[in-house]
Design an enzyme around this catalytic site. Sequence first.
Site, short mmCIF file in Angstrom:
data_model
loop_
_atom_site.label_atom_id
_atom_site.label_comp_id
_atom_site.label_asym_id
_atom_site.label_seq_id
_atom_site.Cartn_x
_atom_site.Cartn_y
_atom_site.Cartn_z
N HIS A 1 0.86 -1.19 0.00
CA HIS A 1 0.00 0.00 0.00
C HIS A 1 0.89 1.24 0.00
CE1 HIS A 1 -4.28 -1.39 0.75
NE2 HIS A 1 -3.59 -2.42 0.29
N GLU B 1 -11.19 2.32 1.41
CA GLU B 1 -11.05 2.99 2.71
C GLU B 1 -11.57 4.42 2.68
OE1 GLU B 1 -6.85 2.63 3.34
OE2 GLU B 1 -6.36 4.27 1.99
C1 NOJ Z 1 -3.42 2.93 4.62
C2 NOJ Z 1 -3.72 1.64 3.93
O1 NOJ Z 1 -4.22 1.84 2.64
C3 NOJ Z 1 -4.72 0.90 4.77
O2 NOJ Z 1 -5.14 -0.27 4.11
C4 NOJ Z 1 -4.11 0.60 6.11
O3 NOJ Z 1 -5.09 0.02 6.92
C5 NOJ Z 1 -3.60 1.87 6.78
N1 NOJ Z 1 -2.81 2.65 5.89
C6 NOJ Z 1 -2.73 1.54 8.00
O4 NOJ Z 1 -1.55 0.94 7.57
#
Ligand code: NOJ
Length: 687
Positions: free
Chosen positions: A455, A480
């Site tokens: 990510h 998200e």
């Molecule tokens: C951003 C990421 O895209 C997400 O999937 C993750 O839960 C958070 N950062 C924490 O690492």
Amino acid sequence: MRIYGRRFTPASALLAFFIPCAAPSQVRVASPDGRNAVVVETHEGRLYYSVERDGRPLLTPSLLGFDFRGAPPLRDSLRIVDSSRSTFDETWTQPWGEVSRIRDHHNELKVGVEETRAPNRKFTLAVRAFNDGVAFRYEFPAQPSLADFEMMDELTEFAIADNARAWWIASNRPRLDRSEQLWSEGPVSTLDSVQTPLTMELRDGKTFVVIHEANLVDYAKMNIRGPRMESRTLRADLAPYADGVKVRGHTPFVTPWRTIQIADKVTELSPSVIGLNLNPPPVLANTDWIKPMKYVGIWWGMHINTMTWSSGPKHGATTANTKRYIDFAAANGFGGVLVEGWNVGWDGDWIQNRNAFSFTQSYPDYDLPELARYARSKGVHLIVHNETSGGIQNYERQMDSAFSLYHSLGLDGIKSGYVTDLTSEGHSHWGQFMVNHYRHVIEKAAQYHIMLDAHEPIHDTGERRTYPNMMSREGARGQEYNAWGGDGGNPPEHETILFFTRLLDGPMDFTPGIFDILRTHTGPARLNEEPRVRTTIAKQLALYVVIYSPLQMAADLPENYDQVPAFQFIKDVAVDWDTTRVIDGKIGDYVIVARKQKSSPQWFLGAITDEEARTFSVPLTFLDRGKAYVADIYADGPGANWLTNPTPVAISHRAVTRNSVLRIALAPGGGQAIRIRPVGPRGGTRP
Ligand code: NOJ
């Protein structure tokens, strides 16, 4: 009218000008089907390339060259000294992917170029012409006048032949450095500074062109700087080190490939394989341990605030909670369970405290060895989360001990995270420093037989061909944003643009599958409250087919799938494909994709729309002749609407053959997901 440089040049003028001075200063290579051609030539000491399709210019003469620190630009006194040609035709098999077999058929032209004045540097321009696009890179031999270097700029230009329509995200906005933006659309002449893949539709309405790069190794990521006044000439814009240098190195070296994918129709852009063909073949002797899979995880709870990454009463990554997820995964046929917030370092401001992360030490309420054992006993892979927050040295210091610990526990998957715009040292998240870091992680993970899902990554440039353990990435706005996006979440058109832009570079870990769209169980999203998921449930299902990823998450809380009939589609859908057909699509409006499961006669079809309701007739001509199938159809239910009524799903089953035509009706913000399975003596599956 100027022929070279900053202004657009009509084709007729080009011909009139070029023919007389062609001969030794001009060379050309065409694709095997003869439709795409690249011309390389010098004019007044400068080196240019141009790209044609069917004899029409797509890119008019575009400058090539470099600026190295402490030397005159490698640009102004160049001549072509020799050239050579070759043809290549090979079909290779991917261990996993959108298609299993890929043909690499191209003609290559190598053009030797030298400075006619001191310091007399030289390089080769390698050009490859494929039927689906063209690519070129610079190859520098070792030479006394260019040994160790600091590159201040790559001067490559892309002079677009007309004021094409472009779909873009910015590359130069503070805090948007992670590709997590909504897409904009506009004429090329209005672009400022944008990322690749940059998808464009030429004004002739007959051609789509996508600029990107392939085999990004030991170099800086390429962004694109917009044109200056009255121009359509885009420029390479490399991400810098803290001190402004773009690339440090020494000869011999080669740059990444600059790729220009070309298609007559937008549906022909995907699946995009030009970047894969420009990466070296696999270096791993054995890839049997690399397996696409669906996974669930302790994740969405943190994003909607029912759990925390940090320790405390809402800590998500507890031994008991993880066992619950492992049981759920095992009971429903999921391969993996991701657990975030298991390791020490999340308390306080974890972005500021980037160097406090341990990648081996668990919180006291998380028993890593026991959970690894428990998962294994249930046939489930525990996926380890490594959020670095950009603390690269902290991560690199621990990588060997962490990866060997995971390996010793039988753990073979990592989701990594890089929530930061600049590294601790002030380098761009996308510069050579980070390119080398990401590559180092891929190699180290391969050494310990670990699959990766990065990510906040650097964009995909086809690394997965050489290292098939580099499986998926984020690199765009994913689900998200529907939990906390300050602008309300992803608009209904979002995924219809992603498909024709970001997804052309490689798989995306979008994390589909949110069923509790209105958060009835967890609060607070309601119909008109924001942020929230802006799709119907049927569209969430369709995303499993539309958004390709070999690691595909069922992102919602397990309790939100309990007793929900539509969950059956997520259990059934494949994650690895023999073949992919884009049936219809329009950027920003809709996409319909059919994919055939790897080594299986089953097909899956996904259709999604933006905020408009749409109906399509889809002939199933891709099915086998003489075979009987049943289609399990998950459609938007009566009155479904992303805004007012997102949850109704109508499930039906219908006998079909390759002569059938399905009527696919999509609600506003809706979608449809279909499993097509053969019936009969050998193909019979669950009704
Ligand atoms: C951003 C990421 O895209 C997400 O999937 C993750 O839960 C958070 N950062 C924490 O690492």
